[in-house]
Write an enzyme that holds these catalytic residues in place. Structure first.
Site, short mmCIF file in Angstrom:
data_model
loop_
_atom_site.label_atom_id
_atom_site.label_comp_id
_atom_site.label_asym_id
_atom_site.label_seq_id
_atom_site.Cartn_x
_atom_site.Cartn_y
_atom_site.Cartn_z
CD GLU A 133 8.46 12.88 -15.49
OE1 GLU A 133 6.90 13.14 -15.32
OE2 GLU A 133 9.32 13.18 -15.19
CB SER A 144 12.55 22.39 -14.78
OG SER A 144 11.96 23.76 -14.50
CG HIS A 203 -1.36 -1.02 1.74
ND1 HIS A 203 -3.02 -1.47 0.83
CD2 HIS A 203 -1.46 -2.40 2.58
CE1 HIS A 203 -3.20 -2.79 1.02
NE2 HIS A 203 -2.49 -3.52 2.05
CE LYS A 260 11.28 19.95 -10.04
NZ LYS A 260 10.40 20.10 -10.53
#
Ligand code: ARG
Length: 457
Positions: free
Chosen positions: A289, A276, A155, A282
């Site tokens: 992704e 970024s 979980h 970043k």
């Protein structure tokens, strides 16, 4: 296309011709198409359906066309419907009348089935070696971080301690199943359809076994209608690819999570991180992704072809031309994802301090504490309840389990003794000494077994 319009009194409408053409994408099959045609021509000569001299001229022409295509000198004329017609038209242009004999005892329906099977067999081999590449990267990271501990999750809540190597080996297992699925679908792809003609077989004394041997197939198809109408082999590959991408997507998701500041389990190599455009600090995991994101199109390609096929009467229908772009896209996406993830995984830096710190947060030894009580005579359900209360108490005091004193333990059960202090992350790992468990000895064996598997040819 003009060479197959004998029965028509006018040329095709421009838009209709454009709509039905596949040359823009099936040109990718030129190599398979030429290989298939060369074998076919050799067979025709061997069977005295054409002469040896004619075969020699045609084979020479086809080889020259292959060279033209590879040198970028071939003119893919938009008026040619597909790669089969484009190559045949060029052959006739190059070698004259004799080129018109190439299509004897053959239909584009069995021809395209052959091309697709040849293409798929190569794609399967590439997929298998792509899987091996990622497996090797996972094993390298597991081995280099053999004693690194981390929380295992259920979980997405901290559950029990595991070795990082054990976690990575879970992906090895998934990839092994993918490997088997691709190997298995090769058996169904490895069937030679030529000789099925348009749908009913061909009216010449051809030698199908010779063709199979020439083209490296282990069997010939057994029903001509099925052979030109079957696309199961593509669907099987697409299904195996969809499952494999699902695994890669889960791995990618963990890379995204683990590289976040909140987890801090890994650091991505600069070569696999993106910046970024606005936030200079970043370091983004875009590669992971996109691996996750591209999974959607691979699922889509499977569903698209299943849907295309579901209502088709036997035998060949033009709908089936839609099998190509989706397959090409799936093959390209899968192979690229496997190799980029292999590179990404291989260069990951593990932060063993952070993975251990994460274990200190979530009462990760609670199960071991319950097991401790069971070994002292408590029933498991009772032990579970006692430890639950103990955790609740500790949480209320803002303490860890190790931070409680013996008096506090004893309040919850008289079975607790000083030896409860010997429950540690290391003892927890060592206790799970079952086949498939996270005990260091088991993981070491699993790593060695995995190494043996990928070394085998
Ligand atoms: N371009 C076609 C395809 O990919 C080749 C077979 C065409 N056959 C036909 N009867 N029109 O399916």
């Amino acid at each position: 296309m003009s060479n197959i319009r004998g029965r028509f009194s006018k040329p095709a409408d421009k838009l209709a011709a454009l709509y039905t053409a596949s040359l823009s994408f099936d040109r990718r099959l030129y190599k398979q198409d030429i290989t298939g045609s060369i074998a076919h021509v050799k067979m025709l000569a061997k069977q005295d359906i054409i002469s040896e001299d004619e075969a020699e001229v045609i084979v020479g022409g086809l080889e020259a066309i292959r060279a033209e295509i590879e040198k970028g000198k071939f003119k893919f004329a938009p008026e040619q419907e597909d790669i089969h017609m484009a190559i045949e038209a060029r052959l006739i242009e190059k070698v004259g009348e004799v080129g018109r004999k190439l299509h004897t005892a053959r239909s584009r329906n069995d021809q395209v089935a052959l091309d697709m099977r040849l293409f798929l067999k190569e794609a399967i081999a590439d997929s298998l070696s792509g899987i091996r590449g990622l497996e090797a990267a996972l094993l390298d990271v597991a081995e280099a971080n053999k004693s690194v501990v981390m929380p295992g999750y259920t979980h997405l809540q901290v559950a029990q301690p595991v070795l990082l190597a054990h976690h990575l080996l879970a992906y090895f297992e998934m990839l092994q199943r993918d490997y088997e699925r691709f190997s298995d679908c090769l058996k169904r792809a490895d069937v030679m359809p030529l000789g099925s003609g348009a749908l009913a077989g061909v009216a010449f004394k051809i030698d199908r076994e010779f063709l199979a041997k020439e083209l490296g197939f282990s069997k010939v198809s057994q029903n001509s209608l099925d052979a030109v109408a079957d696309r199961d082999y593509i669907l099987e590959y697409q299904a195996a690819a969809a499952i494999c991408m699902m695994h890669l997507s889960r791995l990618a998701e963990e890379i995204v999570l683990w590289s976040s500041a909140e987890f801090g389990f890994i650091e991505l190599d600069d070569a696999y991180a993106t910046g970024s455009s606005i936030m200079p600090q970043k370091k983004n995991p875009d590669v992971a992704e996109l691996a996750r994101g591209k999974t959607g199109r691979v699922y889509g390609n499977l569903i698209a072809l299943l849907t295309t096929m579901k209502g088709l009467p036997l035998a060949y229908n033009r709908d089936m031309q839609e099998d190509k772009e989706g397959l090409f896209d799936t093959v390209d996406t899968l192979l690229a994802t496997l190799s980029v993830l292999a590179g990404m995984v291989a260069t990951i830096k593990v932060n063993a301090e952070n993975t251990r710190k994460a274990l200190e947060r979530g009462y990760v030894l609670a199960t071991d504490l319950a097991d401790y009580l069971v070994k002292k005579g408590a029933a498991f359900r009772t032990a579970h309840e006692i430890v639950g209360k103990l955790v609740n108490y500790a949480a209320g005091k803002g303490k860890t389990l190790a931070g409680l004193d013996m008096k506090e333990y004893k309040k919850f059960s008289p079975l607790f003794n000083d030896d409860v202090r010997s429950i540690t992350i290391e003892s927890s790992l060592a206790a799970r000494d079952v086949v498939g468990g996270t005990a260091p000895g088991q993981v070491k064996k699993a790593l060695a077994a995995a190494r043996r598997i990928i070394k085998k040819k």
